[in-house]
Design an enzyme around this catalytic site. Structure first.
Site, PDB file in Angstrom:
ATOM      1  N   GLY A  92      -1.382   6.349   6.345  1.00  0.00           N
ATOM      2  CA  GLY A  92      -2.130   5.992   7.550  1.00  0.00           C
ATOM      3  C   GLY A  92      -2.063   4.506   7.846  1.00  0.00           C
ATOM      4  O   GLY A  92      -1.879   4.088   8.990  1.00  0.00           O
ATOM      5  N   LYS A  93      -2.188   3.698   6.794  1.00  0.00           N
ATOM      6  CA  LYS A  93      -2.096   2.243   6.964  1.00  0.00           C
ATOM      7  C   LYS A  93      -0.687   1.838   7.381  1.00  0.00           C
ATOM      8  O   LYS A  93      -0.507   0.957   8.224  1.00  0.00           O
ATOM      9  CB  LYS A  93      -2.476   1.528   5.670  1.00  0.00           C
ATOM     10  N   SER A 143       0.848  -1.193   0.000  1.00  0.00           N
ATOM     11  CA  SER A 143       0.000   0.000   0.000  1.00  0.00           C
ATOM     12  C   SER A 143       0.879   1.236   0.000  1.00  0.00           C
ATOM     13  O   SER A 143       2.004   1.208   0.507  1.00  0.00           O
ATOM     14  CB  SER A 143      -0.895   0.015   1.242  1.00  0.00           C
ATOM     15  N   ASP A 186      -7.629  -5.349   1.580  1.00  0.00           N
ATOM     16  CA  ASP A 186      -8.642  -4.819   0.682  1.00  0.00           C
ATOM     17  C   ASP A 186      -9.888  -4.640   1.537  1.00  0.00           C
ATOM     18  O   ASP A 186     -10.215  -5.517   2.351  1.00  0.00           O
ATOM     19  CB  ASP A 186      -8.902  -5.753  -0.501  1.00  0.00           C
ATOM     20  N   ASN A 224      -0.560   3.988   1.289  1.00  0.00           N
ATOM     21  CA  ASN A 224      -1.320   4.784   2.244  1.00  0.00           C
ATOM     22  C   ASN A 224      -0.519   4.996   3.530  1.00  0.00           C
ATOM     23  O   ASN A 224      -0.211   4.040   4.244  1.00  0.00           O
ATOM     24  CB  ASN A 224      -2.643   4.064   2.536  1.00  0.00           C
TER      25      ASN A 224
END
Length: 199
Positions: free
Chosen positions: A16-17, A12, A73, A14
């Site tokens: 935040g992730k 990812s 996901d 992202n």
């Protein structure tokens, strides 16, 4: 897991992730690296299920990095729409650009005439030791709620302001982070993943 990896690549981009998973694995001495560190190209997500897309992303990241990989996901599924938006949640109203507001307006319009407002958030996590791992570790979390026609709350993103939790009398965006981090679909999937990894 018999041999604990020192590093895992997160499939990812992202931030935040990355922070969330980094904090989760840090106590076990495992460093979570972003796929951008390996210049991994974006993985196609051609499948119709969360688990197949997460597995594809995990194998893709492991293949390009040579490290164990973790992918997720997730999305929201409305019962009255046969599970839509589902895997298309992030780009439900189109992807140029992705817009939480546009996605929410589209889903609100589609559910406006429906009697059944039940929906759920789903998160599937997949961990692979290597790209050809025949035994991927799969964890799933499901958070049940109702679609609320009027948005409420600021502590969230995506569909959170419309995702009403009857047990709390609040939307997901009105919950404090502590409750959310304990009960959400992602929290449930993370807890299951840790159990299965047996760190």
């Amino acid at each position: 897991m018999s041999e604990k990896p020192e590093k895992i690549v997160l499939a990812s981009g992202n931030a935040g992730k990355l922070k969330e998973f980094g904090n989760l694995f840090e106590p076990y001495g495992i460093t979570v690296l972003p796929q951008s560190e390996f210049s991994i190209p974006e993985c196609p997500e051609p499948y119709s299920t969360f688990v197949e897309n997460a597995l594809a992303k995990a194998r893709h990241a492991a293949g390009h990095s040579g490290l164990p990989a973790l992918a997720d996901d997730s999305g929201i599924c409305a019962a009255a729409l046969n599970g839509a938006p589902g895997i298309h949640s992030a780009r439900y109203a189109g992807s140029n650009p992705k817009s939480d507001t546009a996605n929410n307006l589209k889903l609100a319009a589609e559910l406006a005439g429906k009697a059944d407002k039940s929906c759920c958030y789903v998160c599937v996590l997949v961990f692979v030791r290597h790209k050809d791992d025949p035994r991927p570790i799969i964890a799933e979390g499901v958070w049940h709620g109702q679609w609320n026609g009027v948005p409420a709350g600021e502590n969230g993103f995506g569909y959170d302001p419309y995702f009403y939790l009857p047990g709390h009398g609040k939307t997901a965006a009105e919950l404090d982070s502590e409750v959310k981090n304990r009960e959400s679909h992602r929290a449930q999937a993370l807890a299951e993943l840790l159990r299965k990894l047996a760190l």
